[in-house]
Design a protein around this motif. Structure first.
Motif, PDB file in Angstrom:
ATOM      1  N   LEU A  87       7.847 -13.270  -7.526  1.00 28.70           N
ATOM      2  CA  LEU A  87       7.650 -11.870  -7.887  1.00 28.70           C
ATOM      3  C   LEU A  87       6.257 -11.397  -7.488  1.00 28.70           C
ATOM      4  O   LEU A  87       6.095 -10.291  -6.931  1.00 28.70           O
ATOM      5  CB  LEU A  87       7.874 -11.687  -9.391  1.00 28.70           C
ATOM      6  N   ASN A  88       5.251 -12.223  -7.741  1.00 28.50           N
ATOM      7  CA  ASN A  88       3.885 -11.854  -7.351  1.00 28.50           C
ATOM      8  C   ASN A  88       3.763 -11.687  -5.846  1.00 28.50           C
ATOM      9  O   ASN A  88       3.160 -10.725  -5.355  1.00 28.50           O
ATOM     10  CB  ASN A  88       2.896 -12.914  -7.840  1.00 28.50           C
ATOM     11  N   SER A  89       4.333 -12.622  -5.099  1.00 32.58           N
ATOM     12  CA  SER A  89       4.279 -12.540  -3.636  1.00 32.58           C
ATOM     13  C   SER A  89       5.019 -11.315  -3.128  1.00 32.58           C
ATOM     14  O   SER A  89       4.566 -10.657  -2.174  1.00 32.58           O
ATOM     15  CB  SER A  89       4.876 -13.807  -3.006  1.00 32.58           C
ATOM     16  N   ALA A  90       6.165 -11.004  -3.734  1.00 29.78           N
ATOM     17  CA  ALA A  90       6.926  -9.831  -3.307  1.00 29.78           C
ATOM     18  C   ALA A  90       6.135  -8.553  -3.545  1.00 29.78           C
ATOM     19  O   ALA A  90       6.092  -7.656  -2.691  1.00 29.78           O
ATOM     20  CB  ALA A  90       8.262  -9.782  -4.041  1.00 29.78           C
ATOM     21  N   LEU A  91       5.484  -8.446  -4.710  1.00 28.53           N
ATOM     22  CA  LEU A  91       4.686  -7.254  -5.007  1.00 28.53           C
ATOM     23  C   LEU A  91       3.531  -7.097  -4.025  1.00 28.53           C
ATOM     24  O   LEU A  91       3.292  -6.001  -3.494  1.00 28.53           O
ATOM     25  CB  LEU A  91       4.154  -7.334  -6.444  1.00 28.53           C
ATOM     26  N   VAL A  92       2.821  -8.195  -3.770  1.00 24.42           N
ATOM     27  CA  VAL A  92       1.684  -8.132  -2.855  1.00 24.42           C
ATOM     28  C   VAL A  92       2.143  -7.830  -1.431  1.00 24.42           C
ATOM     29  O   VAL A  92       1.572  -6.973  -0.741  1.00 24.42           O
ATOM     30  CB  VAL A  92       0.888  -9.451  -2.897  1.00 24.42           C
ATOM     31  N   SER A  93       3.202  -8.513  -0.975  1.00 22.32           N
ATOM     32  CA  SER A  93       3.645  -8.360   0.411  1.00 22.32           C
ATOM     33  C   SER A  93       4.215  -6.971   0.662  1.00 22.32           C
ATOM     34  O   SER A  93       3.878  -6.331   1.671  1.00 22.32           O
ATOM     35  CB  SER A  93       4.695  -9.431   0.733  1.00 22.32           C
ATOM     36  N   LEU A  94       5.082  -6.492  -0.231  1.00 24.56           N
ATOM     37  CA  LEU A  94       5.668  -5.165  -0.041  1.00 24.56           C
ATOM     38  C   LEU A  94       4.595  -4.075  -0.163  1.00 24.56           C
ATOM     39  O   LEU A  94       4.607  -3.092   0.594  1.00 24.56           O
ATOM     40  CB  LEU A  94       6.784  -4.935  -1.058  1.00 24.56           C
ATOM     41  N   GLY A  95       3.682  -4.238  -1.112  1.00 22.46           N
ATOM     42  CA  GLY A  95       2.592  -3.280  -1.227  1.00 22.46           C
ATOM     43  C   GLY A  95       1.723  -3.263   0.014  1.00 22.46           C
ATOM     44  O   GLY A  95       1.292  -2.195   0.480  1.00 22.46           O
ATOM     45  N   THR A  96       1.467  -4.439   0.586  1.00 21.25           N
ATOM     46  CA  THR A  96       0.683  -4.522   1.815  1.00 21.25           C
ATOM     47  C   THR A  96       1.389  -3.836   2.971  1.00 21.25           C
ATOM     48  O   THR A  96       0.763  -3.118   3.764  1.00 21.25           O
ATOM     49  CB  THR A  96       0.415  -5.996   2.170  1.00 21.25           C
TER      50      THR A  96
END
Length: 293
Positions: A87-96
């Motif tokens: 979930l953390n990686s998805a938030l960071v990656s999609l936000g990026t």
């Protein structure tokens, strides 16, 4: 001479036709075999792996999904907490991806369309910025973000990734936008569209394959990045990304290798699925036939 050429052409076609498939098969084996073995190990219990570590098959009695349950289960329940890391990686990656495209599109469009002093050197400058080694920027960025209170947050990490990916994203988008005929924009202007309307209603739909390719590239960078994730988030396990979680898992002495392989599969699968889901837009030529003049 003509007869020799006539005989050589069928031979070359047959030879290169066979050689092509041999090369494809070889590349497929060396690419897929490690991934297959990784998945295989993740589906075995540790005792079966210790008895026959070199086996490339798995029997029905040895098949288990307990390693994935252990990897995804929260640390409070005795697991490795990878569901939170995902979930953390998805938030960071999609936000990026979103922030990078929002910044790169307005940057790439004028570079590809407007003529100004030094416009030929702009692309080289973008790449030169991207080529700065991450280790050179790591400590100054950490100090700056620590002072503004973003050193242990996913938002701060996403900002760092955006700063890394915007230059190369502008370069990639610019190279695609220059291939869109200017006559399309002229036709839109004759229909009463402003420059902003032309970019939003005409250029962006035509540039969708390039946007998808750039977004996927940015997503993979943010998803797999480790150095800044370690530097910014190591002190707060609740904020760890999946790459950082996997690295910490690999350092655990008591962690079975089957669990480590399951974590590696969990890290890899989202990117693979995203690539295949976006494959049509990545390969489809939306500009084909767009210029009717």
């Amino acid at each position: 001479m003509v007869a020799a050429l006539a005989l050589r052409k069928p031979f070359e076609e047959r030879f290169f036709g066979v050689a092509r498939w041999i090369v494809i098969a070889f590349l497929a084996v060396i690419t897929l075999l490690p991934f297959y073995y990784m998945v295989l190990l993740s589906l075995k219990p540790i005792d079966a792996l210790l008895l026959d570590p070199g086996s490339l098959w798995i029997s029905a009695k040895d098949f288990t999904l307990s390693t994935y349950r252990d990897v995804l289960r929260s640390t409070d329940d005795g697991g490795q907490g990878f569901l939170k890391f995902l979930l953390n990686s998805a938030l960071v990656s999609l936000g990026t991806v979103v922030l990078t495209l929002v910044a790169a599109v307005p940057g790439a469009y004028p570079v590809s369309r407007l003529k100004f002093f030094g416009h030929r050197q702009v692309s080289a400058l973008f790449l030169a910025v991207y080529m700065f080694p991450a280790t050179l920027l790591a400590v100054p960025l950490f100090v700056i973000f620590a002072k503004i209170g973003l050193s242990s947050s996913l938002a701060g990490l996403a900002i760092v990734y955006v700063a890394q990916t915007v230059p190369v994203s502008i370069y990639m988008l610019k190279n695609y936008l220059v291939t869109i005929p200017a006559s399309i924009e002229e036709a839109a202007a004759l229909d009463g569209c402003s420059r902003l309307q032309t970019m939003r209603k005409v250029i962006l739909p035509l540039a969708l394959p390039s946007l998808m390719a750039t977004g996927l590239y940015v997503f993979m960078i943010a998803w797999n990045e480790f150095l800044f994730a370690l530097l910014f988030l190591a002190a707060d396990p609740g904020q760890w990304t999946v790459s950082l979680g996997l690295a910490q898992l690999s350092n655990g002495i008591e962690v079975p290798k089957t669990v480590l392989m399951a974590g590696s599969v969990v890290l890899t699968i989202p990117v693979v699925l995203l690539f295949f889901a976006a494959e049509r837009l990545l390969t489809e030529g939306l500009t084909s036939g767009a210029d009717k003049s």
